[in-house]
Motif scaffolding. Sequence first.
Motif, PDB file in Angstrom:
ATOM      1  N   ASN A   1      40.783  -8.486 -26.487  1.00 22.78           N
ATOM      2  CA  ASN A   1      40.004  -8.763 -25.622  1.00 22.78           C
ATOM      3  C   ASN A   1      38.504  -8.214 -25.723  1.00 22.78           C
ATOM      4  O   ASN A   1      37.419  -9.037 -25.591  1.00 22.78           O
ATOM      5  N   VAL A   2      39.002  -7.196 -26.039  1.00 29.22           N
ATOM      6  CA  VAL A   2      37.148  -6.040 -26.093  1.00 29.22           C
ATOM      7  C   VAL A   2      36.588  -6.428 -27.333  1.00 29.22           C
ATOM      8  O   VAL A   2      35.715  -6.335 -27.054  1.00 29.22           O
TER       9      VAL A   2
ATOM     10  N   GLY B   1      37.042  -9.615 -29.085  1.00 21.53           N
ATOM     11  CA  GLY B   1      36.555 -10.890 -28.777  1.00 21.53           C
ATOM     12  C   GLY B   1      35.107 -10.747 -28.008  1.00 21.53           C
ATOM     13  O   GLY B   1      34.412 -12.280 -28.518  1.00 21.53           O
ATOM     14  N   SER B   2      35.563 -10.555 -27.174  1.00 16.92           N
ATOM     15  CA  SER B   2      34.017 -10.113 -25.868  1.00 16.92           C
ATOM     16  C   SER B   2      32.852  -9.358 -27.246  1.00 16.92           C
ATOM     17  O   SER B   2      32.122  -9.864 -26.747  1.00 16.92           O
ATOM     18  N   ALA B   3      33.431  -9.005 -27.611  1.00 18.49           N
ATOM     19  CA  ALA B   3      31.947  -7.592 -28.711  1.00 18.49           C
ATOM     20  C   ALA B   3      31.529  -9.005 -29.576  1.00 18.49           C
ATOM     21  O   ALA B   3      30.381  -9.280 -29.883  1.00 18.49           O
ATOM     22  N   ARG B   4      32.817 -10.080 -30.446  1.00 14.89           N
ATOM     23  CA  ARG B   4      32.103 -10.778 -31.281  1.00 14.89           C
ATOM     24  C   ARG B   4      31.366 -12.397 -30.633  1.00 14.89           C
ATOM     25  O   ARG B   4      30.568 -12.981 -31.812  1.00 14.89           O
ATOM     26  N   ASN B   5      31.365 -12.005 -29.561  1.00 14.51           N
ATOM     27  CA  ASN B   5      30.831 -13.366 -28.746  1.00 14.51           C
ATOM     28  C   ASN B   5      29.755 -12.930 -28.359  1.00 14.51           C
ATOM     29  O   ASN B   5      29.208 -13.868 -27.524  1.00 14.51           O
ATOM     30  N   ILE B   6      28.910 -11.950 -28.152  1.00 14.72           N
ATOM     31  CA  ILE B   6      27.624 -11.038 -28.058  1.00 14.72           C
ATOM     32  C   ILE B   6      26.094 -12.246 -29.511  1.00 14.72           C
ATOM     33  O   ILE B   6      26.922 -11.742 -30.401  1.00 14.72           O
TER      34      ILE B   6
ATOM     35  N   ALA C   1      28.066  -6.739 -21.979  1.00  8.87           N
ATOM     36  CA  ALA C   1      28.404  -8.113 -22.458  1.00  8.87           C
ATOM     37  C   ALA C   1      30.299  -7.388 -22.672  1.00  8.87           C
ATOM     38  O   ALA C   1      30.987  -9.149 -23.079  1.00  8.87           O
ATOM     39  N   VAL C   2      31.013  -6.906 -22.888  1.00  9.57           N
ATOM     40  CA  VAL C   2      31.946  -6.455 -23.261  1.00  9.57           C
ATOM     41  C   VAL C   2      32.851  -6.301 -22.023  1.00  9.57           C
ATOM     42  O   VAL C   2      34.363  -6.342 -21.765  1.00  9.57           O
TER      43      VAL C   2
ATOM     44  N   PRO D   1      33.512  -8.241 -19.395  1.00 13.56           N
ATOM     45  CA  PRO D   1      34.300  -8.746 -18.467  1.00 13.56           C
ATOM     46  C   PRO D   1      35.425  -9.273 -19.546  1.00 13.56           C
ATOM     47  O   PRO D   1      36.489  -9.566 -18.694  1.00 13.56           O
ATOM     48  N   GLY D   2      35.353  -8.870 -21.113  1.00 15.46           N
ATOM     49  CA  GLY D   2      36.382  -9.116 -21.102  1.00 15.46           C
ATOM     50  C   GLY D   2      37.556  -8.094 -20.836  1.00 15.46           C
ATOM     51  O   GLY D   2      38.504  -7.485 -21.439  1.00 15.46           O
TER      52      GLY D   2
END
Length: 193
Positions: A126-127, A129-134, A160-161, A163-164
């Motif tokens: 999840n961390v 994935g959240s970082a990749r969505n920045i 940004a991460v 929430p993940g």
Amino acid sequence: SVGGLILLWEIGRRAKLPGFAAVPAPTEVFNVLVASIMEPKFWEHWRASFTRVTSGFIAAQIIGIPLGLLMAMSRTFYSTTFPLIENMRPIPPLAWVPASIIFWPTTELSIAFVIFLGAFFTVVINVIGSARNIDVRYLRAARSLGSRRSDIFLKIILPAVLPGIFIGMAVGMGITWEVVVAAEMIAGKSGLG
């Protein structure tokens, strides 16, 4: 639908319909549950499971969140670490029980390790994935304006991460409770399992 299922179960058991005759009725299950809750031993087992879940969950957060953030910050670290994590991630936590019994010196450590794995991979993925969505434009803008890596991390990546991280923690907590019951059934002498 849940109430209808319970009613069907009760009627099926009382009427001794095929498939229901060997299963205790919901009223019988409820009476045994109430009797079990009244015993002090139940609460000792609940405390043992709660302690195991908490320790495994906290260990998974202490290791998983920084590892995921490091992977999000460094491409080199990501390329060397992610393949290993991605190869181990699909293995169900309960498949690790025999190996954990062999490699860890006590039953408690074996159970804690399996619980740890239940939450660890969820948090890390999840961390990452959240970082990749920045949005890359934020990172480029910060770099072009002279931001340091620490500023980029604290003002762009970490917010940004978050929430993940919280989603990974919530899902990981659910998995740890599933895993603790099964791990205790296999290897434990106390606990809800």
